[in-house]
Motif scaffolding. Structure first.
Motif, mmCIF file in Angstrom:
data_model
loop_
_atom_site.group_PDB
_atom_site.id
_atom_site.type_symbol
_atom_site.label_atom_id
_atom_site.label_comp_id
_atom_site.label_asym_id
_atom_site.label_seq_id
_atom_site.Cartn_x
_atom_site.Cartn_y
_atom_site.Cartn_z
ATOM 1 N N ALA A 39 0.835 -1.210 0.000
ATOM 2 C CA ALA A 39 0.000 0.000 0.000
ATOM 3 C C ALA A 39 0.863 1.251 0.000
ATOM 4 N N LEU A 40 1.979 1.220 0.725
ATOM 5 C CA LEU A 40 2.895 2.352 0.764
ATOM 6 C C LEU A 40 3.526 2.595 -0.609
ATOM 7 N N VAL A 41 3.884 1.525 -1.308
ATOM 8 C CA VAL A 41 4.428 1.657 -2.666
ATOM 9 C C VAL A 41 3.395 2.301 -3.585
ATOM 10 N N GLY A 42 2.139 1.864 -3.486
ATOM 11 C CA GLY A 42 1.082 2.457 -4.298
ATOM 12 C C GLY A 42 0.851 3.917 -3.978
ATOM 13 N N HIS A 49 3.592 10.289 -8.958
ATOM 14 C CA HIS A 49 3.261 9.931 -10.331
ATOM 15 C C HIS A 49 4.420 9.160 -10.970
ATOM 16 N N HIS A 50 4.907 8.171 -10.242
ATOM 17 C CA HIS A 50 6.047 7.364 -10.657
ATOM 18 C C HIS A 50 5.530 6.132 -11.395
ATOM 19 N N GLN A 51 5.818 6.059 -12.683
ATOM 20 C CA GLN A 51 5.287 5.004 -13.541
ATOM 21 C C GLN A 51 5.713 3.603 -13.102
ATOM 22 N N VAL A 52 6.980 3.441 -12.731
ATOM 23 C CA VAL A 52 7.490 2.119 -12.379
ATOM 24 C C VAL A 52 6.879 1.618 -11.076
ATOM 25 N N LEU A 53 6.809 2.482 -10.065
ATOM 26 C CA LEU A 53 6.189 2.080 -8.802
ATOM 27 C C LEU A 53 4.725 1.717 -8.996
ATOM 28 N N LEU A 54 4.028 2.486 -9.806
ATOM 29 C CA LEU A 54 2.620 2.172 -10.069
ATOM 30 C C LEU A 54 2.468 0.862 -10.830
ATOM 31 N N PHE A 55 3.392 0.578 -11.732
ATOM 32 C CA PHE A 55 3.339 -0.687 -12.472
ATOM 33 C C PHE A 55 3.540 -1.869 -11.522
ATOM 34 N N PHE A 56 4.567 -1.793 -10.661
ATOM 35 C CA PHE A 56 4.804 -2.886 -9.721
ATOM 36 C C PHE A 56 3.665 -3.014 -8.710
ATOM 37 N N TYR A 57 3.114 -1.902 -8.284
ATOM 38 C CA TYR A 57 1.961 -1.929 -7.386
ATOM 39 C C TYR A 57 0.785 -2.634 -8.064
ATOM 40 N N MET A 58 0.557 -2.312 -9.322
ATOM 41 C CA MET A 58 -0.552 -2.901 -10.062
ATOM 42 C C MET A 58 -0.359 -4.417 -10.224
ATOM 43 N N ILE A 59 0.845 -4.857 -10.546
ATOM 44 C CA ILE A 59 1.116 -6.282 -10.744
ATOM 45 C C ILE A 59 0.986 -7.043 -9.422
ATOM 46 N N ILE A 60 1.571 -6.509 -8.357
ATOM 47 C CA ILE A 60 1.499 -7.191 -7.062
ATOM 48 C C ILE A 60 0.060 -7.214 -6.555
ATOM 49 N N VAL A 162 -6.630 -2.232 -9.044
ATOM 50 C CA VAL A 162 -5.791 -2.536 -10.208
ATOM 51 C C VAL A 162 -6.263 -1.725 -11.407
ATOM 52 N N TRP A 163 -7.570 -1.677 -11.623
ATOM 53 C CA TRP A 163 -8.107 -0.931 -12.763
ATOM 54 C C TRP A 163 -7.817 0.566 -12.623
ATOM 55 N N LEU A 164 -8.023 1.110 -11.424
ATOM 56 C CA LEU A 164 -7.751 2.540 -11.217
ATOM 57 C C LEU A 164 -6.260 2.858 -11.367
ATOM 58 N N THR A 165 -5.405 1.961 -10.899
ATOM 59 C CA THR A 165 -3.965 2.165 -11.057
ATOM 60 C C THR A 165 -3.585 2.152 -12.528
ATOM 61 N N TYR A 166 -4.168 1.236 -13.280
ATOM 62 C CA TYR A 166 -3.902 1.174 -14.713
ATOM 63 C C TYR A 166 -4.329 2.472 -15.393
ATOM 64 N N ARG A 167 -5.496 2.974 -15.026
ATOM 65 C CA ARG A 167 -5.986 4.221 -15.625
ATOM 66 C C ARG A 167 -5.122 5.417 -15.221
ATOM 67 N N TYR A 168 -4.750 5.504 -13.950
ATOM 68 C CA TYR A 168 -3.968 6.634 -13.450
ATOM 69 C C TYR A 168 -2.537 6.580 -13.972
ATOM 70 N N ARG A 169 -2.015 5.377 -14.135
ATOM 71 C CA ARG A 169 -0.635 5.210 -14.576
ATOM 72 C C ARG A 169 -0.436 5.745 -15.989
ATOM 73 N N ASN A 170 -1.434 5.650 -16.806
ATOM 74 C CA ASN A 170 -1.320 6.089 -18.198
ATOM 75 C C ASN A 170 -1.702 7.543 -18.407
#
Length: 182
Positions: A39-42, A49-60, A162-170
């Motif tokens: 949760a802290l990583v997310g 607005h760090h793309q890599v952290l959001l990607f790993f957060y989304m996958i985990i 996961v869906w919101l992270t995907y939307r926010y990440r892009n």
């Protein structure tokens, strides 16, 4: 929130002497700390607005969703016969949990009460104990349905995350240079 709840419940259980098994408490605390760190990583990824952290957060979070959905469905799908077999295996393989159950539920033995065996229950002194299996089976069905329902609810909130992270990440960072590509 769930991670802090897990850590708090484990600490409460050991503090009041309800749980003496270090494995159970250790696993609950470890899962709570893991979820807190995720949760802290997310949170850090979203704030910066760090793309890599959001990607790993989304996958985990997706992997946690898959595991939690599987466990929740398994909890809800167990019938009485399977619950009984699972409880008997657990009873035969753990001494500390057996002692805790006998002490807290005031019962001795799993299927039959044997006055020749050692029991930590208060009723053992008067030899008027009942076996633990009926009491445990009554509670286990209710607990499995409750845990399965709560797990199912939180698994769907995780897929929403996961869906919101995907939307926010892009999305483009609003603090970034307007002429920058991303």
């Amino acid at each position: 929130l769930v991670s802090l709840l897990l850590i708090g419940i484990a600490a409460w259980g050991i503090g009041f002497g309800l749980i003496s098994s270090f494995r159970v408490v250790g696993v609950a605390i470890a899962v709570g700390i893991f979820l807190f760190l995720i949760a802290l990583v997310g949170l850090i990824g979203a704030v910066k607005h760090h793309q890599v952290l959001l990607f790993f957060y989304m996958i985990i979070l997706l992997l946690v969703f898959i595991v939690q959905l599987s466990v929740s469905c398994a909890c809800l799908a167990l019938n009485k016969e399977q619950q009984s077999q699972l409880l008997e295996v657990g009873w035969n393989n753990t001494n500390s949990a057996r002692t805790d159950i006998e002490r807290n539920l005031n019962c001795c033995g799993f299927r039959v009460f044997d006055p020749n065996e050692v029991c930590s229950s208060d009723c053992f002194r008067s030899h008027q104990c009942q076996p633990c299996a009926p009491i445990i089976e009554e509670y286990s069905g209710m607990v499995l349905r409750f845990v399965g329902g709560i797990g199912l609810f939180f698994s769907f909130t995780e897929i929403l995350g996961v869906w919101l992270t995907y939307r926010y990440r892009n999305q483009k960072d609003p603090r970034a240079n307007p002429s920058a590509f991303l």
